[in-house]
Design a protein around this motif. Sequence first.
Motif, short mmCIF file in Angstrom:
data_model
loop_
_atom_site.label_atom_id
_atom_site.label_comp_id
_atom_site.label_asym_id
_atom_site.label_seq_id
_atom_site.Cartn_x
_atom_site.Cartn_y
_atom_site.Cartn_z
N THR A 32 0.69 -1.37 -0.01
CA THR A 32 -0.06 -0.13 0.05
C THR A 32 0.78 1.24 0.07
OG1 THR A 32 -0.18 -0.03 2.47
CG2 THR A 32 -1.96 -1.04 1.05
N GLY A 33 2.12 1.11 0.53
CA GLY A 33 2.93 2.46 0.26
C GLY A 33 3.08 2.89 -1.03
N TYR A 36 0.84 5.61 -1.91
CA TYR A 36 1.00 7.02 -1.20
C TYR A 36 2.19 7.73 -1.87
CZ TYR A 36 -2.34 5.94 2.27
OH TYR A 36 -3.33 5.56 3.19
N ARG A 37 2.97 6.67 -2.47
CA ARG A 37 4.35 7.10 -3.18
C ARG A 37 3.78 7.71 -4.32
NH1 ARG A 37 9.26 5.30 -1.81
NH2 ARG A 37 9.41 4.15 0.25
N ALA A 96 6.05 11.00 0.01
CA ALA A 96 4.82 10.13 0.41
C ALA A 96 4.53 10.00 1.94
CB ALA A 96 5.06 8.49 0.00
N SER A 97 5.44 10.24 2.80
CA SER A 97 5.19 10.18 4.15
C SER A 97 4.58 11.66 4.30
CB SER A 97 6.64 10.41 4.71
OG SER A 97 6.29 10.31 6.07
N SER A 100 0.65 11.38 3.10
CA SER A 100 -0.02 10.33 3.69
C SER A 100 -0.57 10.79 5.03
CB SER A 100 1.02 8.97 3.93
OG SER A 100 1.89 9.56 4.98
N ARG A 106 -5.81 9.72 2.52
CA ARG A 106 -6.09 8.55 3.09
C ARG A 106 -7.71 8.21 2.79
NH1 ARG A 106 -1.85 7.34 5.82
NH2 ARG A 106 -2.56 5.39 6.11
N GLY A 126 1.45 -2.02 5.27
CA GLY A 126 1.58 -0.73 5.26
C GLY A 126 1.73 0.00 6.71
N ARG A 127 0.91 0.84 7.24
CA ARG A 127 1.13 1.31 8.27
C ARG A 127 -0.05 1.38 9.34
NH1 ARG A 127 4.85 1.59 5.63
NH2 ARG A 127 6.55 3.33 5.49
N ASP A 128 -1.25 1.15 8.75
CA ASP A 128 -2.72 1.21 9.42
C ASP A 128 -3.44 -0.01 8.81
OD1 ASP A 128 -2.81 2.08 6.58
OD2 ASP A 128 -4.44 3.48 7.21
N ILE A 129 -2.95 -0.88 8.27
CA ILE A 129 -3.72 -2.02 7.60
C ILE A 129 -4.54 -2.57 8.77
CG2 ILE A 129 -3.94 -4.06 6.17
CD1 ILE A 129 -2.78 -1.27 4.94
N ARG A 177 11.03 9.92 8.96
CA ARG A 177 9.67 9.08 8.54
C ARG A 177 8.94 8.48 9.74
NH1 ARG A 177 8.80 5.73 3.80
NH2 ARG A 177 10.73 4.86 3.70
N ASP A 181 5.14 9.43 10.49
CA ASP A 181 4.21 8.02 10.26
C ASP A 181 3.57 8.27 11.75
OD1 ASP A 181 5.13 8.18 7.72
OD2 ASP A 181 6.20 6.44 7.74
N ARG A 184 1.34 11.35 13.05
CA ARG A 184 0.40 12.13 12.32
C ARG A 184 -1.12 12.12 13.22
NH1 ARG A 184 1.18 7.96 7.61
NH2 ARG A 184 -0.25 6.35 8.44
O1 DC Z 1 5.97 1.48 3.04
P1 DC Z 1 6.43 2.76 2.29
O2 DC Z 1 7.90 3.18 2.90
O3 DC Z 1 6.47 2.52 0.68
O4 DC Z 1 5.69 3.91 2.45
C1 DC Z 1 5.49 5.29 2.01
C2 DC Z 1 4.98 6.18 2.73
O5 DC Z 1 3.46 6.10 2.86
C3 DC Z 1 5.17 6.21 4.45
O6 DC Z 1 6.24 6.96 4.89
C4 DC Z 1 4.00 6.15 5.08
C5 DC Z 1 3.02 5.97 4.15
N1 DC Z 1 2.02 4.92 4.41
C6 DC Z 1 0.99 5.23 4.99
O7 DC Z 1 0.70 6.00 5.69
N2 DC Z 1 -0.09 4.14 5.30
C7 DC Z 1 0.03 2.90 4.50
N3 DC Z 1 -0.84 1.97 4.63
C8 DC Z 1 1.40 2.66 3.80
C9 DC Z 1 2.36 3.62 3.83
#
Ligand code: DC
Length: 231
Positions: A32-33, A36-37, A96-97, A100, A106, A126-129, A177, A181, A184
């Motif tokens: 999922t990153g 955002y990228r 991306a950060s 996001s 989002r 990802g971060r919030d899956i 980052r 992340d 936020r």
């Molecule tokens: O996993 P990555 O490094 O490719 O993610 C890039 C940025 O996207 C990371 O700094 C935070 C954001 N991100 C997010 O907020 N939620 C996600 N599910 C995936 C990535």
Amino acid sequence: MIAIAIDGPAGAGKSSVARGIARELGFIYVDTGALYRTIGLYARRRSVDLEDDGAVAGMLEEITVELKFIDGEQRVFLNGEDVSPLIRTADISMMASRVSALPPVRAFLLELQRDLARKNNVIMDGRDIGTVVLPGAQIKLFLTASPECRAQRRCRELAEKGEPADLQQVLAEIRQRDYNDSHRAIAPLKPAQDAQVVDNSDLTLQETIDTMTRLIRTRLTALQMNPTERC
Ligand code: DC
């Protein structure tokens, strides 16, 4: 459908691990990153002012983001253009950060991610899956490692690609980052309450894959024995 959520900070090895496990289980691996990228890339190309709510809303009206799976590999398309090779730079990581952290961004990506999990068995990183995107995921893992360890790995990867980087600079970017992340206001990086946390600072990639595969297989077996737990 079965959903496996793998969250964690940048550089913990989520994508390598998730890809390996997806192949073993025959699941689709969703990074999922990359979504955002892709929005970060568009914002960079158009010099969108991310402080300006109107400009962000305008940007989201102009773009379509799609994921396609070609020979099992995810490709990401921005307005029909395959931008997969363009979104891996340090600059786009930082963009991306930044994007996001914006609630409209989002919200824009939420349904796309949920839709993939409705139609496929997925392993999604990802971060919030586990906390927001798929709170009902049957398996949730949180993969982490110390910032120093993640920076060293990143430097090794870059050196192997013939792009040597300064360890202190990479470490500073990782810390920045992590801070963005996890601080936020919306969907911050944190383990879901029911996630199993794996710290792989002292594990090799293969050891990490083996550890996580074991955890996943144990859980899958429990689900087969008690199918009411499935959603
Ligand atoms: O996993 P990555 O490094 O490719 O993610 C890039 C940025 O996207 C990371 O700094 C935070 C954001 N991100 C997010 O907020 N939620 C996600 N599910 C995936 C990535």
